[in-house]
Motif scaffolding. Structure first.
Motif, PDB file in Angstrom:
ATOM      1  N   PHE A 664       0.804  -1.208   0.000  1.00  0.00           N
ATOM      2  CA  PHE A 664       0.000   0.000   0.000  1.00  0.00           C
ATOM      3  C   PHE A 664       0.844   1.268   0.000  1.00  0.00           C
ATOM      4  CE2 PHE A 664      -2.831  -3.111   2.232  1.00  0.00           C
ATOM      5  CZ  PHE A 664      -3.720  -3.258   1.180  1.00  0.00           C
ATOM      6  N   SER A 665       2.122   1.173   0.372  1.00  0.00           N
ATOM      7  CA  SER A 665       2.955   2.374   0.438  1.00  0.00           C
ATOM      8  C   SER A 665       3.354   2.855  -0.945  1.00  0.00           C
ATOM      9  CB  SER A 665       4.209   2.090   1.286  1.00  0.00           C
ATOM     10  OG  SER A 665       3.868   1.720   2.596  1.00  0.00           O
ATOM     11  N   THR A 666       3.951   1.982  -1.717  1.00  0.00           N
ATOM     12  CA  THR A 666       4.428   2.342  -3.060  1.00  0.00           C
ATOM     13  C   THR A 666       3.986   1.277  -4.060  1.00  0.00           C
ATOM     14  OG1 THR A 666       6.539   1.271  -2.528  1.00  0.00           O
ATOM     15  CG2 THR A 666       6.415   3.653  -2.242  1.00  0.00           C
ATOM     16  N   PRO A 667       2.700   1.118  -4.281  1.00  0.00           N
ATOM     17  CA  PRO A 667       2.233   0.035  -5.156  1.00  0.00           C
ATOM     18  C   PRO A 667       2.693   0.185  -6.591  1.00  0.00           C
ATOM     19  CG  PRO A 667       0.432   1.538  -4.652  1.00  0.00           C
ATOM     20  CD  PRO A 667       1.577   1.933  -3.773  1.00  0.00           C
ATOM     21  N   GLY A 668       2.814   1.413  -7.064  1.00  0.00           N
ATOM     22  CA  GLY A 668       3.198   1.601  -8.460  1.00  0.00           C
ATOM     23  C   GLY A 668       4.636   1.253  -8.761  1.00  0.00           C
ATOM     24  N   LYS A 669       5.455   1.075  -7.725  1.00  0.00           N
ATOM     25  CA  LYS A 669       6.866   0.772  -7.944  1.00  0.00           C
ATOM     26  C   LYS A 669       7.196  -0.703  -7.781  1.00  0.00           C
ATOM     27  CE  LYS A 669       8.807   5.284  -6.845  1.00  0.00           C
ATOM     28  NZ  LYS A 669       9.552   5.384  -8.114  1.00  0.00           N
ATOM     29  N   VAL A 670       6.215  -1.505  -7.420  1.00  0.00           N
ATOM     30  CA  VAL A 670       6.461  -2.924  -7.214  1.00  0.00           C
ATOM     31  C   VAL A 670       6.795  -3.584  -8.547  1.00  0.00           C
ATOM     32  CG1 VAL A 670       5.442  -5.098  -6.452  1.00  0.00           C
ATOM     33  CG2 VAL A 670       4.985  -2.998  -5.180  1.00  0.00           C
ATOM     34  N   ARG A 671       7.790  -4.449  -8.531  1.00  0.00           N
ATOM     35  CA  ARG A 671       8.208  -5.187  -9.725  1.00  0.00           C
ATOM     36  C   ARG A 671       7.884  -6.665  -9.549  1.00  0.00           C
ATOM     37  NH1 ARG A 671       7.887  -0.862 -10.984  1.00  0.00           N
ATOM     38  NH2 ARG A 671       9.389   0.516 -12.005  1.00  0.00           N
ATOM     39  N   PHE A 672       7.558  -7.323 -10.680  1.00  0.00           N
ATOM     40  CA  PHE A 672       7.139  -8.722 -10.640  1.00  0.00           C
ATOM     41  C   PHE A 672       8.000  -9.556 -11.593  1.00  0.00           C
ATOM     42  CE2 PHE A 672       3.463  -6.171  -9.576  1.00  0.00           C
ATOM     43  CZ  PHE A 672       2.892  -6.853  -8.515  1.00  0.00           C
ATOM     44  N   ARG A 673       8.067 -10.821 -11.265  1.00  0.00           N
ATOM     45  CA  ARG A 673       8.610 -11.809 -12.204  1.00  0.00           C
ATOM     46  C   ARG A 673       7.862 -13.117 -11.988  1.00  0.00           C
ATOM     47  NH1 ARG A 673      14.730 -13.357  -9.972  1.00  0.00           N
ATOM     48  NH2 ARG A 673      14.093 -14.301  -7.994  1.00  0.00           N
ATOM     49  N   TYR A 674       7.805 -13.944 -13.032  1.00  0.00           N
ATOM     50  CA  TYR A 674       7.047 -15.190 -12.943  1.00  0.00           C
ATOM     51  C   TYR A 674       7.702 -16.238 -13.829  1.00  0.00           C
ATOM     52  CZ  TYR A 674       5.024 -13.561 -17.367  1.00  0.00           C
ATOM     53  OH  TYR A 674       4.862 -13.111 -18.653  1.00  0.00           O
ATOM     54  N   ARG A 675       7.316 -17.490 -13.574  1.00  0.00           N
ATOM     55  CA  ARG A 675       7.765 -18.585 -14.441  1.00  0.00           C
ATOM     56  C   ARG A 675       6.756 -19.724 -14.342  1.00  0.00           C
ATOM     57  NH1 ARG A 675      13.180 -20.600 -11.137  1.00  0.00           N
ATOM     58  NH2 ARG A 675      12.134 -21.197  -9.190  1.00  0.00           N
ATOM     59  N   LEU A 676       6.516 -20.373 -15.472  1.00  0.00           N
ATOM     60  CA  LEU A 676       5.579 -21.483 -15.565  1.00  0.00           C
ATOM     61  C   LEU A 676       6.372 -22.753 -15.821  1.00  0.00           C
ATOM     62  CD1 LEU A 676       2.608 -22.443 -15.681  1.00  0.00           C
ATOM     63  CD2 LEU A 676       2.683 -22.024 -18.143  1.00  0.00           C
ATOM     64  N   SER A 677       6.192 -23.743 -14.969  1.00  0.00           N
ATOM     65  CA  SER A 677       6.942 -24.990 -15.114  1.00  0.00           C
ATOM     66  C   SER A 677       6.622 -25.641 -16.450  1.00  0.00           C
ATOM     67  CB  SER A 677       6.588 -25.943 -13.961  1.00  0.00           C
ATOM     68  OG  SER A 677       5.205 -26.256 -13.967  1.00  0.00           O
ATOM     69  N   GLY A 678       7.661 -26.124 -17.077  1.00  0.00           N
ATOM     70  CA  GLY A 678       7.506 -26.769 -18.371  1.00  0.00           C
ATOM     71  C   GLY A 678       7.466 -25.825 -19.548  1.00  0.00           C
ATOM     72  N   VAL A 679       7.435 -24.502 -19.282  1.00  0.00           N
ATOM     73  CA  VAL A 679       7.387 -23.523 -20.359  1.00  0.00           C
ATOM     74  C   VAL A 679       8.547 -22.538 -20.256  1.00  0.00           C
ATOM     75  CG1 VAL A 679       6.032 -21.650 -21.406  1.00  0.00           C
ATOM     76  CG2 VAL A 679       4.878 -23.707 -20.561  1.00  0.00           C
ATOM     77  N   ASP A 680       8.707 -21.905 -19.099  1.00  0.00           N
ATOM     78  CA  ASP A 680       9.733 -20.878 -18.915  1.00  0.00           C
ATOM     79  C   ASP A 680      10.972 -21.495 -18.278  1.00  0.00           C
ATOM     80  OD1 ASP A 680       7.943 -18.884 -19.814  1.00  0.00           O
ATOM     81  OD2 ASP A 680       7.039 -18.791 -17.821  1.00  0.00           O
ATOM     82  N   PRO A 681      12.103 -21.488 -18.965  1.00  0.00           N
ATOM     83  CA  PRO A 681      13.322 -22.045 -18.360  1.00  0.00           C
ATOM     84  C   PRO A 681      13.854 -21.170 -17.230  1.00  0.00           C
ATOM     85  CG  PRO A 681      13.815 -21.037 -20.484  1.00  0.00           C
ATOM     86  CD  PRO A 681      12.324 -21.028 -20.334  1.00  0.00           C
ATOM     87  N   ASP A 682      13.514 -19.890 -17.234  1.00  0.00           N
ATOM     88  CA  ASP A 682      13.978 -18.986 -16.194  1.00  0.00           C
ATOM     89  C   ASP A 682      12.874 -17.979 -15.898  1.00  0.00           C
ATOM     90  OD1 ASP A 682      15.603 -17.851 -14.318  1.00  0.00           O
ATOM     91  OD2 ASP A 682      17.168 -17.191 -15.708  1.00  0.00           O
ATOM     92  N   TRP A 683      13.126 -17.119 -14.924  1.00  0.00           N
ATOM     93  CA  TRP A 683      12.135 -16.114 -14.550  1.00  0.00           C
ATOM     94  C   TRP A 683      11.895 -15.146 -15.700  1.00  0.00           C
ATOM     95  CZ3 TRP A 683       9.286 -16.590 -10.287  1.00  0.00           C
ATOM     96  CH2 TRP A 683       9.780 -17.352  -9.220  1.00  0.00           C
ATOM     97  N   VAL A 684      10.640 -14.766 -15.882  1.00  0.00           N
ATOM     98  CA  VAL A 684      10.244 -13.773 -16.880  1.00  0.00           C
ATOM     99  C   VAL A 684      10.011 -12.458 -16.147  1.00  0.00           C
ATOM    100  CG1 VAL A 684       8.545 -13.113 -18.613  1.00  0.00           C
ATOM    101  CG2 VAL A 684       9.180 -15.524 -18.331  1.00  0.00           C
ATOM    102  N   ASP A 685      10.756 -11.424 -16.526  1.00  0.00           N
ATOM    103  CA  ASP A 685      10.628 -10.120 -15.888  1.00  0.00           C
ATOM    104  C   ASP A 685       9.364  -9.431 -16.411  1.00  0.00           C
ATOM    105  OD1 ASP A 685      10.905  -7.720 -14.636  1.00  0.00           O
ATOM    106  OD2 ASP A 685      12.797  -7.158 -15.573  1.00  0.00           O
ATOM    107  N   ALA A 686       8.399  -9.196 -15.529  1.00  0.00           N
ATOM    108  CA  ALA A 686       7.138  -8.566 -15.924  1.00  0.00           C
ATOM    109  C   ALA A 686       7.138  -7.072 -15.656  1.00  0.00           C
ATOM    110  CB  ALA A 686       5.977  -9.221 -15.188  1.00  0.00           C
ATOM    111  N   GLY A 687       8.205  -6.525 -15.072  1.00  0.00           N
ATOM    112  CA  GLY A 687       8.214  -5.112 -14.736  1.00  0.00           C
ATOM    113  C   GLY A 687       7.134  -4.820 -13.709  1.00  0.00           C
TER     114      GLY A 687
END
Length: 973
Positions: A664-687
């Motif tokens: 709730f303090s700085t929600p607009g600055k939060v950064r994300f990354r994700y990965r799907l097993s069997g599809v993404d060999p490494d983390w995908v930077d979602a910004g």
């Protein structure tokens, strides 16, 4: 049983100490943000605010119950059966069992669990407040009185009356778990199963509207006339005007009081600060106050919507904090460590002990701009601007260069070096050096007269570094030529700085220059920096570098800087700071000197066009990484893709998985990354995008992991979602089995077809060999046998009948010539292969052309009927029959013209070779006995294809050879 779709909400790693808003800073310095319907809020009247069990913020409005993740509002439910969609929600409670309780203006109490209504109770009057006691019972204050809801049911407290019409926050538990209730008769305390009145409404203090017992034991009463404290006596708190309708004690023990029409008050150890619509509060009518787990203060207003106040690492200092003007220009560190803050037409200030003190000026503040500040060896203050040079000895100012033609009339930079030499940078006279430490009337040896001097600094080694509009220069201690630029030729240098390792930094437009003993390096967009005008570099106590710019502040991480300078990396790691981080404007100031400094407490100060900003050495509270929460899954066109069992539908495409982070303090600055097993060999930077997209997901089970972090923090623990994609028809086991069987069958069929083709070709070759053998046998071998017999007859007659022997040998010689020609014809037939794809008509034209070439014979080939596909064997026999007929006509008929005609009919193919030669009598035609086999061979070819051959000829009338061969598969043979 396999869980096809399981939502996993991973809690924040590690516990942390909750701290409230920093009480040491002014209310004006908190970062404030407000949301109304224009920003997505359901209604501008906010009645209640709670942190729900899943840590979303839940907000009660006149248009229903909404939840908030810091960025986006969404209704808790849009279904009418939820009972909270577009309802007037007046009170909220987050129960310890995970339930969310909602009270409506028309008297319904609704318990919601896991997004569904669990229970509903009709109380008949508007619900004002809700609270849960230590026994798990829910207390409800309504227009019809006070009720208690427990396992045994709802019980009305007949000894308590309802609160007044402007009394809404009337239930609270103190630090000991004691229940307190405000009614129109005063404040009551629950003892056992009964209530006793603690304080009654009195005319001198007004009607009690709300109350709170602080952790230090002080009872605070919010009344219609103000704020009162009860210890051993009742006392009014000066400076707080009533009516006070909401009280909140934050985690630091600071009391916040919301008034109905007078704004918001902060009470910190009897020191009151006020904030209202006269500042920037959207509405002075405060309905409710709340504090979240990050220490942010939330404000619900009557028509101002939702507000959030929070701490920031960057504190602004401007007109609300006591400056007379906002356009800040200079931050310089004095000899005693205090900071001197200069402005353009806003005064001069000295920061000592955290307090800004206004300082005297040589001219009226409105007419005085501060362009440069320096201190001499006597601790005298020197100020330079466009009106000359000013010295302050502690009592009064001395002015130099007041004349317009004076070389020091337009001062841009000042420096006193350790040899007490005064260096004066100007905008039109270059750099002036005064060895005596005082401006002489006529300075000598002006340097860089073609440039404006923008910065001056003496390094630890004693060299003078000069920033100009034409680059960075160094004046060496040993007196070497100063005109050799270090770097950045042609660029305007805004400031020069020396870091803790003795490296020299220069800030310019779009680039930072770092000069080390090994050389220099320009850091720019090639190293990941934004293309901005950089003004000032400062190093904090952790070794990180802060850069002011035309678009806010940048923090360069120390480890990243070292890696780039050592060549181990090409990209700098940096964090940007803007209005969301406490800046009142993105525009920093970089046209005066020095445009930044570090205070003794480690904080960094920079000037901006709206006052000064202070970067605190570290965040007052360290929050754990943001917690990730999954919000939904949709497919193409935003359509649902989940089955009732929670599986992804068969053939689902363009899948979008939405998630958020509860920061709730700085929600607009939060950064994300994700990965799907069997599809993404490494983390995908979602910004900062809060969704993962996949065109399709592999059949079967998979797992999506999502992590979040603040830009200055580490990645948090993973939140995961388990997915099961139903296989398409082509992905099922039985489809693969059928496909395999079909492939085996296709291979077997191909093998059989190939075997048949090879056998057919072998049979055709064998037939051809047999045909050739027969031709050799029928013509050459038979002929050689006849020749042998003729020779034996000649040998028998040579002794007794020499004339007869000579006649026999003459015949024998003719036979030898004939069969030699036959042998050549057979060999030519073997070597003549029709080109692949050549038609029968073309082959016949070629045969005719070869037969009559170099002879005075005309010929033609005529094709009648529609050519149709016929077997290659039949075409071969037709061609050979025609070749034999042509050869006989040329050799024996002496024709003038030969015509070949081929006629196609549905059931047969007819070939006719006709010449106008001498002809012969068919009855007396040469036979095999006389060594002539042409007609016989042609007849045999026709019979082998199921056809017939006829020959018509008369002496002097030419010859006609006709072959008719049926086409296999036709209706007639």
């Amino acid at each position: 049983m396999l869980a096809r779709l399981a939502w996993a909400h991973v809690a924040a790693a590690g516990a942390f100490t909750l701290q409230a808003l920093d009480p040491a800073v002014s209310v004006s310095q908190y970062h404030k943000q407000y949301w109304q319907v224009e920003q997505g809020l359901a209604h501008n009247y906010v009645y209640s605010i709670v942190a729900a069990p899943n840590a979303h913020l839940h907000i009660a409005t006149a248009e229903g119950l909404v939840r908030f993740d810091g960025l986006t509002f969404s209704p808790l439910s849009t279904r009418p059966e939820s009972l909270v969609s577009h309802r007037w929600i007046s009170a909220l409670l987050a129960g310890r069992n995970g339930s969310l309780w909602a009270g409506t203006f028309d008297g319904d109490l609704i318990e919601i669990q896991d997004g569904a209504v669990k229970a509903r109770h009709a109380l008949g009057g508007s619900i004002f407040d809700l609270i849960e006691d230590g026994e798990g019972a829910v207390w409800i204050s309504t227009r019809n009185g006070v009720f208690r809801l427990a396992a045994a049911g709802i019980e009305k407290q007949n000894e308590l009356r309802a609160p007044s019409e402007t009394s809404w926050n009337v239930l609270f538990l103190d630090s000991t778990g004691q229940l307190w209730v405000v009614t129109r008769d005063g404040l009551f305390q629950r003892r056992g199963d009964h209530f006793i009145r603690y304080a009654a409404n009195e005319p001198e203090r007004g009607e009690i509207l709300t109350a709170h017992r602080a952790r230090n034991g002080v009872m605070w009463l919010g009344t219609s006339r103000g704020l009162y404290s009860i210890t051993d006596r009742v006392g009014a708190l000066p400076g707080v005007a009533g009516p006070i309708v909401a009280l909140l004690e934050d985690q630091d023990g600071v009391l916040w009081a919301g008034s109905w029409g007078k704004g918001l008050y902060r009470i910190n150890h009897d020191r009151v600060q006020h904030w209202s619509a006269a500042e920037d509060l959207p509405d002075d009518f405060i309905r409710t106050l709340a504090e979240d787990h990050e220490g942010n203060l939330w404000i619900g207003m009557r028509s101002g919507g939702l507000g959030r106040w929070r701490d920031t690492r960057i504190l602004p200092h401007g007109v609300p904090e006591g400056l007379a003007g906002e356009y800040a220009s200079v931050v310089a560190r004095g000899p005693d460590g205090s900071l001197w803050l200069g402005t353009w037409r806003g005064g001069l200030y000295r920061l000592t002990g955290g307090v800004l003190q206004s300082q005297p000026l040589p001219l009226p503040r409105l007419y005085f701009t501060i362009r440069a500040i320096a201190f001499d060896w006597q601790n005298h203050l020197w100020i330079g601007n466009w009106e000359g040079l000013f010295e302050f000895d502690g009592r009064r100012y001395h002015r130099y260069g007041a004349e317009t033609e004076s070389p020091i009339h337009r001062v841009t930079a000042l420096l006193f070096d350790r040899s007490r030499v005064l260096w004066v940078g100007t905008s039109n006279q270059g750099l002036l050096r005064f060895p005596g430490g005082r401006p002489a009337t006529q300075p000598r040896n002006a340097m860089f007269p073609e440039f404006e001097i923008t910065a001056l600094m003496q390094s630890a080694a004693g060299d003078i570094w000069v920033g100009t509009t034409g680059g960075l220069y160094r004046i060496l201690v040993d007196g070497q030529d100063p005109r050799s630029p270090a770097a950045l030729p042609g660029r305007s240098v805004r400031s020069v700085f020396e870091d803790s390792r003795g490296r020299i930094w220069a800030a310019a437009a779009g680039a930072l220059l770092v000069v080390t003993p090994r050389g220099s390096l320009v850091l720019d967009r090639n190293h990941g920096l934004p293309e901005l005008s950089f003004y000032r570099i400062e190093e904090d106590t952790s070794g990180n570098f802060w850069v002011s710019s035309s678009r806010g502040l940048l923090e360069l991480k120390a480890a990243s800087v070292e890696q780039v300078l050592q060549g181990a990396s090409q990209t700098l790691s940096w964090v940007s700071y803007d209005r969301e981080d406490g800046l009142r404007t993105l525009e920093c100031h970089g046209f005066s000197q020095p445009p930044g400094a570090r205070a003794p407490d480690g904080s960094l100060w920079f000037p901006t066009s709206r006052g000064f900003i202070q970067v605190q050495p570290r965040m007052r509270r360290a929050l754990p990484p943001p917690r990730v929460v999954f919000e939904g899954i949709t497919g193409e066109g935003g359509m649902p893709v989940l089955t009732p069992e929670g599986e992804l539908r068969r053939g689902a495409r363009n899948i979008e998985i939405r998630f958020t982070a509860l920061r709730f303090s700085t929600p607009g600055k939060v950064r994300f990354r994700y990965r799907l097993s069997g599809v993404d060999p490494d983390w995908v930077d979602a910004g900062n995008e809060r969704k993962a997209r996949y065109n399709q997901i592999p059949a079967g089970a998979s797992r999506l992991e999502v992590q979040a972090r603040d830009p200055w923090g580490d990645w948090g623990d993973s939140a995961s979602i388990h997915l099961y994609q139903q296989p398409s028809v082509t992905q099922t086991w039985w489809f693969h089995l059928l496909t395999g069987l079909a492939a085996v069958a296709a291979v077997a069929a191909f093998y059989r077809w190939r075997l048949h083709a090879v056998r057919s070709r072998y049979a055709a070759i064998l037939d051809e060999r047999n045909r050739i053998g027969r031709e050799w046998h029928d013509t050459l071998v038979a002929g050689f046998s006849a020749i042998s017999l003729q020779i034996e007859a000649a040998l028998a007659a040579i002794g007794s009948r020499p004339e007869q022997a000579a006649e026999i040998l003459q015949v024998t010689r003719g036979m030898v010539h004939h069969y030699r020609a036959e042998a050549r014809r057979v060999i030519q037939d073997l070597r003549e292969n029709r080109p692949e794809g050549e038609t029968l008509g073309a082959a016949l034209e070629g045969a005719l052309r070869r037969a009559i070439q170099q002879r005075p014979i005309q010929g033609s080939v005529v094709i009648e009927g529609q050519p149709c596909p016929i077997p290659a064997e039949i075409q071969h026999n037709i061609l050979r029959i025609c070749q034999e007929a042509l050869a006989n006509a040329v050799r024996h008929g002496d024709p003038g013209r030969i015509e070949v005609k081929v006629t196609y009919s549905p059931d047969a193919i007819r070939a006719i070779v006709q010449d106008d030669g001498c002809g012969f009598s068919v009855e007396s035609a040469p036979t095999e006995g006389s060594g002539h086999f042409g007609i016989t061979v042609m007849q045999e070819r026709a019979r082998r294809s199921g056809g017939r051959l006829s020959v018509e000829s008369r002496p002097g009338r030419g010859t006609v050879v006709e072959a008719v061969i049926p086409i296999p598969g036709s209706s007639k043979k």
